[in-house]
Design an enzyme around this catalytic site. Structure first.
Site, short mmCIF file in Angstrom:
data_model
loop_
_atom_site.label_atom_id
_atom_site.label_comp_id
_atom_site.label_asym_id
_atom_site.label_seq_id
_atom_site.Cartn_x
_atom_site.Cartn_y
_atom_site.Cartn_z
N ASP A 13 0.79 -1.25 0.00
CA ASP A 13 0.00 0.00 0.00
C ASP A 13 0.82 1.30 0.00
O ASP A 13 0.48 2.25 0.72
CB ASP A 13 -0.95 0.02 1.21
N ASP A 51 -4.71 -0.76 -1.54
CA ASP A 51 -6.05 -0.60 -1.00
C ASP A 51 -6.87 -0.07 -2.18
O ASP A 51 -6.47 0.90 -2.84
CB ASP A 51 -5.97 0.45 0.12
N HIS A 53 -10.73 0.63 -2.92
CA HIS A 53 -12.10 0.62 -2.41
C HIS A 53 -13.12 1.15 -3.42
O HIS A 53 -12.81 2.07 -4.19
CB HIS A 53 -12.20 1.52 -1.17
N HIS A 57 -17.30 2.50 0.33
CA HIS A 57 -16.77 1.41 1.16
C HIS A 57 -17.19 1.55 2.62
O HIS A 57 -17.27 2.65 3.16
CB HIS A 57 -15.23 1.37 1.06
N SER A 59 -15.74 1.16 5.36
CA SER A 59 -14.82 1.76 6.35
C SER A 59 -14.86 3.28 6.32
O SER A 59 -14.26 3.92 7.19
CB SER A 59 -13.39 1.29 6.09
N HIS A 74 -10.70 7.19 1.32
CA HIS A 74 -9.31 7.04 0.86
C HIS A 74 -9.22 5.91 -0.14
O HIS A 74 -10.05 4.99 -0.14
CB HIS A 74 -8.38 6.76 2.05
N LYS A 99 -6.95 -4.94 -2.99
CA LYS A 99 -7.63 -5.54 -1.84
C LYS A 99 -8.70 -4.61 -1.28
O LYS A 99 -8.67 -3.41 -1.54
CB LYS A 99 -6.61 -5.91 -0.76
N GLU A 106 -14.18 -4.98 5.09
CA GLU A 106 -12.87 -4.37 5.27
C GLU A 106 -11.80 -5.46 5.21
O GLU A 106 -12.00 -6.56 5.74
CB GLU A 106 -12.80 -3.65 6.62
N ALA A 134 0.39 0.71 6.27
CA ALA A 134 0.97 1.26 7.48
C ALA A 134 1.37 0.09 8.38
O ALA A 134 0.66 -0.92 8.43
CB ALA A 134 -0.02 2.16 8.20
N CYS A 138 -2.07 -2.55 7.70
CA CYS A 138 -1.99 -3.48 6.58
C CYS A 138 -0.68 -4.28 6.56
O CYS A 138 -0.68 -5.44 6.17
CB CYS A 138 -2.23 -2.73 5.28
ZN LIG Z 1 -8.70 1.26 3.29
#
Ligand SMILES: [Zn+2]
Length: 189
Positions: A13, A51, A53, A57, A59, A74, A99, A106, A134, A138
């Site tokens: 990521d 990532d 999305h 999403h 999250s 994001h 992903k 999530e 991070a 992840c």
């Molecule tokens: Zn995310």
């Protein structure tokens, strides 16, 4: 340490939204880019996760609390925020993972719902080195899933950045307890 043909590097990521100035920027996140670029040529197999999305999403929150795993919008698929950092080298033949692509679920790990474990096994990979963003989300989940999937896992701590120093320390301990080796890119020089 020399890398082997049975090693893979997983770059987690390293996307614009997770770098300073991004929607969910990690402090100093872009500092991992030159370190990763330097070690990339040492690996026969490389993996880049993103990532990725949908715009709605689960999250995402208009008033994200972070600690409850709600986040600002994001890494919406096909936006510049979801693109890899422009200075990151992506070798020909790199494995690309997207992903957390479903609205209702999530996912932090590059292994979850992506087939990455099977892909790496089919290439003969036995050990993975992990870097990216991070550390406390992840990267941590990717390392733990790598171990669960039967791979040896080494986390290149200097080529990772996380949300907070406290949770990074906790994440490193958690990965080590799970069986990962915490090391640094200098071991690959
Ligand atoms: Zn995310």
């Amino acid at each position: 340490m020399k890398t082997l043909n049975t090693d893979a590097l997983i770059v987690v990521d390293v996307q614009n939204d997770f770098c300073p100035g991004g929607a969910l920027g990690v402090a100093d996140g872009d500092a991992v880019v030159p370190l990763i670029n330097r070690i990339l040529p040492k690996f026969k197999h490389t993996v880049f996760s993103r990532d990725w999305h949908p715009p709605d999403h689960c999250s995402f929150s208009a008033s994200p609390k972070f600690t409850d795993k709600s986040w600002p919008v994001h890494c919406v698929r096909d936006t510049s925020g979801a693109a890899l950092h422009p200075d990151l080298h992506v070798p020909d033949g790199a494995i690309q993972i997207r992903k957390a692509t479903a609205q209702e679920k999530e996912v932090y790990s590059a292994f979850e719902d992506t087939g990455l474990g099977e892909t790496l096994r089919s290439l003969g990979v036995k050990r993975v080195f992990i870097a990216g963003l991070a550390t406390d989300y992840c990267v941590k989940h990717t390392a733990k899933d790598a171990l669960q999937s039967g791979f040896e896992a080494r986390v290149l701590a200097d080529a990772c950045r996380g949300i907070s120093a406290e949770s990074v320390a906790g994440a490193l301990l958690e990965m080590e307890t799970a069986g990962a080796v915490i090391c640094g890119t200098e071991e690959l020089e």
